[in-house]
Design a protein around this motif. Structure first.
Motif, mmCIF file in Angstrom:
data_model
loop_
_atom_site.group_PDB
_atom_site.id
_atom_site.type_symbol
_atom_site.label_atom_id
_atom_site.label_comp_id
_atom_site.label_asym_id
_atom_site.label_seq_id
_atom_site.Cartn_x
_atom_site.Cartn_y
_atom_site.Cartn_z
ATOM 1 N N ILE A 1 0.878 -1.238 0.151
ATOM 2 C CA ILE A 1 -0.086 0.022 -0.021
ATOM 3 C C ILE A 1 0.881 1.205 0.017
ATOM 4 C CG2 ILE A 1 -1.815 1.459 1.223
ATOM 5 C CD1 ILE A 1 -2.797 -1.307 2.509
ATOM 6 N N PHE A 2 0.607 1.999 -0.924
ATOM 7 C CA PHE A 2 1.443 3.376 -1.020
ATOM 8 C C PHE A 2 0.679 4.486 -0.475
ATOM 9 C CE2 PHE A 2 3.653 0.417 -3.831
ATOM 10 C CZ PHE A 2 5.111 0.915 -3.952
ATOM 11 N N ALA A 3 1.007 5.136 0.302
ATOM 12 C CA ALA A 3 0.197 6.475 0.580
ATOM 13 C C ALA A 3 1.015 7.487 -0.105
ATOM 14 C CB ALA A 3 0.700 6.592 2.112
ATOM 15 N N LEU A 4 0.076 8.536 -0.649
ATOM 16 C CA LEU A 4 0.344 9.383 -1.505
ATOM 17 C C LEU A 4 -0.228 10.873 -0.736
ATOM 18 C CD1 LEU A 4 -0.512 8.173 -5.126
ATOM 19 C CD2 LEU A 4 1.620 7.908 -3.684
ATOM 20 N N PRO B 1 -0.772 13.045 -11.093
ATOM 21 C CA PRO B 1 0.194 14.112 -10.948
ATOM 22 C C PRO B 1 -0.214 15.150 -9.925
ATOM 23 C CG PRO B 1 -1.302 13.970 -13.091
ATOM 24 C CD PRO B 1 -1.771 12.825 -12.089
ATOM 25 N N LYS B 2 0.597 15.801 -9.443
ATOM 26 C CA LYS B 2 0.642 16.461 -8.370
ATOM 27 C C LYS B 2 0.622 16.073 -6.903
ATOM 28 C CE LYS B 2 -1.693 20.573 -10.620
ATOM 29 N NZ LYS B 2 -2.835 21.400 -10.318
ATOM 30 N N HIS B 3 0.952 14.386 -7.027
ATOM 31 C CA HIS B 3 1.132 13.698 -5.840
ATOM 32 C C HIS B 3 2.391 13.215 -5.531
ATOM 33 C CE1 HIS B 3 -3.397 13.767 -5.838
ATOM 34 N NE2 HIS B 3 -3.391 13.325 -4.729
ATOM 35 N N LYS B 4 2.896 12.880 -4.290
ATOM 36 C CA LYS B 4 4.090 12.280 -4.230
ATOM 37 C C LYS B 4 3.891 11.089 -3.197
ATOM 38 C CE LYS B 4 6.204 15.917 -5.719
ATOM 39 N NZ LYS B 4 7.095 15.826 -7.047
ATOM 40 N N ILE B 5 4.645 10.041 -3.306
ATOM 41 C CA ILE B 5 4.617 8.892 -2.438
ATOM 42 C C ILE B 5 5.340 9.410 -1.083
ATOM 43 C CG2 ILE B 5 5.740 6.769 -1.804
ATOM 44 C CD1 ILE B 5 5.793 6.226 -5.069
ATOM 45 N N VAL B 6 4.699 9.197 0.032
ATOM 46 C CA VAL B 6 5.031 9.622 1.401
ATOM 47 C C VAL B 6 5.018 8.417 2.158
ATOM 48 C CG1 VAL B 6 4.416 11.971 1.354
ATOM 49 C CG2 VAL B 6 2.773 9.977 1.834
ATOM 50 N N GLY B 7 4.937 7.099 1.832
ATOM 51 C CA GLY B 7 4.925 6.015 2.617
ATOM 52 C C GLY B 7 4.639 4.838 1.871
#
Length: 269
Positions: A180-183, A238-244
């Motif tokens: 599971i990737f948190a964005l 777009p405009k999202h980053k992986i944070v976890g």
């Protein structure tokens, strides 16, 4: 309506809501709490939730959507034992968790505290075995780039790569059946911190429905670093980053004992 709606027949003018407002934008007027700067409201709903008589409504956190607190607090002893029992799981059964199980776990994560009540986590769930393997391979490629560049992680990543490349041990994704990737829209300390809080809630809830978890640190670090091949595999919007990143699955083994940790270090001043 404006930010606040006060039932003056119920309101005690006790000022508790004013005192507990995190943004300090409420004042106590003649007819109850008032606010002249609703743009400063972080929509946390604290003012409504803490009112002893239910006299307050907030347009960003409506009273009708708040559930009464009815469950008694668990005992300190039971809570202590439960928290000690939770283990990070790195050995999983092949079967992946169901949509319902993952949804229940992530639904709990919604209630984790976030900086300024920003919330805003967006999750991507991957259960395709080939894609998970491709993700692990991409992370290994990133590590090789880091080693070649002589970064501070060079020695550590060299050891990891030896296990992954030479011995064929999946030390990166741990053969997890689900990632599971948190964005988040922001990669600053707020986004990463919010994710850490959300993972804590998810990881504590997971054992209650038979799931095991552990943070996929290598994959998470690669994602936060913005390694493009990984972002492409996850299909980050777009405009999202992986944070976890979190590994999830059914534990392959059951722990029989609770290992001890380092002794408590605290200095009261």
């Amino acid at each position: 309506m404006d930010l606040l709606k006060v039932d003056t027949a119920k309101c005690l003018r006790c000022g508790i809501c004013v005192e507990c407002c995190p943004s300090c934008i409420l004042t106590l007027g003649e007819n109850g709490p008032e606010c002249d700067f609703d743009r400063g409201c972080m929509s946390c709903g604290q003012c409504v939730a803490i009112c002893p008589v239910g006299a307050l409504d907030n347009k960003y956190a409506p009273l009708e959507k708040q559930r009464p607190v009815t469950m008694p607090m668990p005992t300190p002893e039971a809570t202590y034992e439960f928290l000690r029992m939770r283990r990070s799981i790195r050995n999983f059964k092949e079967q992946a968790p169901t949509d319902e199980e993952i949804t229940r776990m992530l639904d709990v994560a919604r209630y984790a505290p976030t900086a300024g009540n920003t919330q805003g986590m967006y999750y991507v769930v991957i259960r395709d075995k080939e894609k998970i393997k491709a993700i692990a391979d991409a992370v290994a490629d990133w590590m090789e780039d880091e080693v070649a560049a002589g970064t501070e992680n060079k020695r550590y990543f060299t050891t990891v790569l030896r296990a992954y490349r030479d011995r064929g041990q999946d030390i990166i994704a741990r053969n997890a059946p689900c990632l599971i990737f948190a964005l988040a829209r922001r990669l600053n300390i707020t986004g990463v911190s919010n994710c850490e809080q959300s993972w804590a809630y998810a990881e504590l809830f997971a054992p209650t429905i038979g799931l095991g978890t552990t943070i996929a640190g290598f994959i998470q670090s690669c994602g936060i670093a913005g390694y493009q091949p990984l972002l492409d595999l996850v299909e980050v919007p777009p405009k999202h980053k992986i944070v976890g990143t979190l590994m999830v699955g059914y534990p392959k083994y059951k722990f029989k004992r609770m290992p001890e940790r380092q002794h408590l270090k605290v200095d009261f001043r």
